[in-house]
Design a protein around this motif. Sequence first.
Motif, PDB file in Angstrom:
ATOM      1  N   GLY A 273      91.619  10.160 -44.538  1.00 52.89           N
ATOM      2  CA  GLY A 273      92.375  10.851 -45.065  1.00 52.89           C
ATOM      3  C   GLY A 273      91.937  12.208 -44.869  1.00 52.89           C
ATOM      4  N   GLN A 274      90.638  12.373 -44.203  1.00 55.05           N
ATOM      5  CA  GLN A 274      90.564  14.051 -43.873  1.00 55.05           C
ATOM      6  C   GLN A 274      89.493  13.906 -43.164  1.00 55.05           C
ATOM      7  N   LYS A 275      89.532  14.960 -42.386  1.00 54.97           N
ATOM      8  CA  LYS A 275      88.450  15.461 -41.387  1.00 54.97           C
ATOM      9  C   LYS A 275      86.820  15.080 -41.895  1.00 54.97           C
ATOM     10  N   PRO A 276      86.368  14.248 -40.596  1.00 60.83           N
ATOM     11  CA  PRO A 276      84.847  14.596 -40.674  1.00 60.83           C
ATOM     12  C   PRO A 276      83.699  15.917 -40.525  1.00 60.83           C
ATOM     13  N   GLU A 277      82.794  15.787 -41.459  1.00 58.23           N
ATOM     14  CA  GLU A 277      82.062  16.733 -41.766  1.00 58.23           C
ATOM     15  C   GLU A 277      81.740  17.152 -40.046  1.00 58.23           C
ATOM     16  N   THR A 278      81.178  16.375 -39.544  1.00 54.38           N
ATOM     17  CA  THR A 278      80.976  17.053 -38.252  1.00 54.38           C
ATOM     18  C   THR A 278      81.320  16.101 -37.239  1.00 54.38           C
ATOM     19  N   ASP A 279      81.089  16.563 -36.623  1.00 55.37           N
ATOM     20  CA  ASP A 279      80.957  15.480 -34.896  1.00 55.37           C
ATOM     21  C   ASP A 279      80.381  14.569 -33.947  1.00 55.37           C
TER      22      ASP A 279
ATOM     23  N   ILE B  49      78.486 -10.635 -35.574  1.00 57.73           N
ATOM     24  CA  ILE B  49      78.657  -9.067 -36.692  1.00 57.73           C
ATOM     25  C   ILE B  49      77.239  -9.069 -37.451  1.00 57.73           C
ATOM     26  N   GLN B  50      76.398 -10.069 -38.349  1.00 61.34           N
ATOM     27  CA  GLN B  50      75.228  -9.706 -39.253  1.00 61.34           C
ATOM     28  C   GLN B  50      73.643  -8.835 -38.153  1.00 61.34           C
ATOM     29  N   ALA B  51      73.784  -8.936 -36.457  1.00 63.90           N
ATOM     30  CA  ALA B  51      73.310  -8.615 -36.203  1.00 63.90           C
ATOM     31  C   ALA B  51      73.983  -6.541 -36.262  1.00 63.90           C
ATOM     32  N   LEU B  52      75.043  -6.877 -35.695  1.00 60.78           N
ATOM     33  CA  LEU B  52      75.125  -4.951 -36.525  1.00 60.78           C
ATOM     34  C   LEU B  52      75.351  -4.526 -36.792  1.00 60.78           C
ATOM     35  N   ALA B  53      75.755  -5.123 -38.250  1.00 57.87           N
ATOM     36  CA  ALA B  53      76.010  -4.666 -39.430  1.00 57.87           C
ATOM     37  C   ALA B  53      75.021  -3.822 -39.909  1.00 57.87           C
ATOM     38  N   PRO B  54      73.542  -3.898 -40.459  1.00 59.12           N
ATOM     39  CA  PRO B  54      72.523  -2.711 -40.198  1.00 59.12           C
ATOM     40  C   PRO B  54      72.624  -1.998 -39.380  1.00 59.12           C
ATOM     41  N   LYS B  55      73.240  -1.558 -37.905  1.00 59.85           N
ATOM     42  CA  LYS B  55      73.030  -0.974 -37.062  1.00 59.85           C
ATOM     43  C   LYS B  55      74.188   0.560 -37.401  1.00 59.85           C
ATOM     44  N   LEU B  56      74.865  -0.079 -38.499  1.00 65.62           N
ATOM     45  CA  LEU B  56      76.118   1.017 -39.242  1.00 65.62           C
ATOM     46  C   LEU B  56      75.167   2.013 -40.677  1.00 65.62           C
ATOM     47  N   ALA B  57      75.291   3.328 -40.103  1.00 66.67           N
ATOM     48  CA  ALA B  57      74.684   4.385 -40.981  1.00 66.67           C
ATOM     49  C   ALA B  57      75.625   4.219 -42.454  1.00 66.67           C
ATOM     50  N   PRO B  58      75.387   5.146 -42.827  1.00 66.09           N
ATOM     51  CA  PRO B  58      75.715   4.744 -44.458  1.00 66.09           C
ATOM     52  C   PRO B  58      77.088   6.289 -44.184  1.00 66.09           C
ATOM     53  N   GLY B  59      77.933   5.837 -44.367  1.00 70.23           N
ATOM     54  CA  GLY B  59      79.273   6.105 -43.807  1.00 70.23           C
ATOM     55  C   GLY B  59      79.909   6.375 -43.053  1.00 70.23           C
TER      56      GLY B  59
END
Length: 399
Positions: free
Chosen positions: A48-54, A142-152
């Motif tokens: 619902g809002q713009k991210p802090e960085t692109d 999908i379990q291989a991919l999940a750890p590659k997702l950064a916080p946020g």
Amino acid sequence: MPDPQAVSAAVAKLYDTYPFPPEPLLDEPPPGYNWRWNWVAAYNFCTGQKPETDKVRILDAGCGTGVGTEYLVHLNPHAEVVGIDLSAGALEVAQERCRRSGADRAQFHHLSLYDVEQVPGTFDLINCVGVLHHLPDPIRGIQALAPKLAPGGLMHIFVYAELGRWEIQLMQQAIALLQGDQRGDYRQGVKIGREIFASLPPDNRLVKREQERWSLENQRDECFADMYVHPQETDYNINTLFDLIDAAGLEFIGFSNPRVWELERLIGKSPELMEQAKGLSDRQRYRLVELLDPSAITHYEFFLGRQPLPKADWSSDEVLLTAIPERHPCMDGWDSRCLFNYDYQLVNLTETEWQFLKACDQNQARHTVQEIFFDVPLGLEGVRSLLNQQLILLTPAKK
């Protein structure tokens, strides 16, 4: 259970034979947009809002011939974009596609999705379209991919649905039966499949579904092969889909085509049925939608996320007045008063809405909603209407 290595080799052979997707290579950026591949637009949809960085890192997991990768580069000019794929032939096309269109920031790795941990670092946006359902073990994928997702970070996934692809499943099995021990000869499989469609009566259910839904794209052998002679496919229903999602250990944010999942469009004429459905969980409501409208549910496209992810609340007038508005990045036809929005729906703007959007488009000074009202008195409900249509993005005031 089939040998995973043998299945992966068969999938790689298919895409080496028929590189997919088969979109033509261009000497300029591709036309149009898919907002799900635009970091700012996707983040706004989910929070619902713009991210802090692109300035983010993006992974195209199972990039094929680079159609999505190319868009990811052009739609995210400040992002680092990485593509991986199992097919060396498809990757060659992807590299040439991105080179020719000027998307030369893309990096490519010849890797199975299972081996994604070999790519350094984490990613703010992971795009995985049409890949998991072709793996021997989608949950492992999908379990291989999940750890590659950064916080946020956000993960955008597209997988097949069983109910809307019922006729496809039947044709796949028919072609396999006729091929016998020659299954895996994908060119022969395409030839047999086309012969079947040409021979069946015109009122045959498989023929009718092909003609009404798939025939235009299936004029190309690459698309026909991907649909009807693929060596590995898992089709989902809502129950098995959420088994896959739960295995990722990430937050389900929602479907990226939410109008399809509105129960009101199917039984909204009956207050009694809508009242009866109030006690259902979200997952039960989704299941009810696909049971009542199976032909519409050919796939699932959705976002997963990893906390911390904000959830903006613009219900307070004070909070809305102090927000900084910008025009949504995905529009076609701006600055006309008649344009297509992020989802390619036609929008007709009033004069005041158009003036407000122009002020947002030129808002380098970062004026607030309240400050813009001095020149364009749209009113808070008008701003909320633009926000709900995702014609504007808002950044909260600094606390």
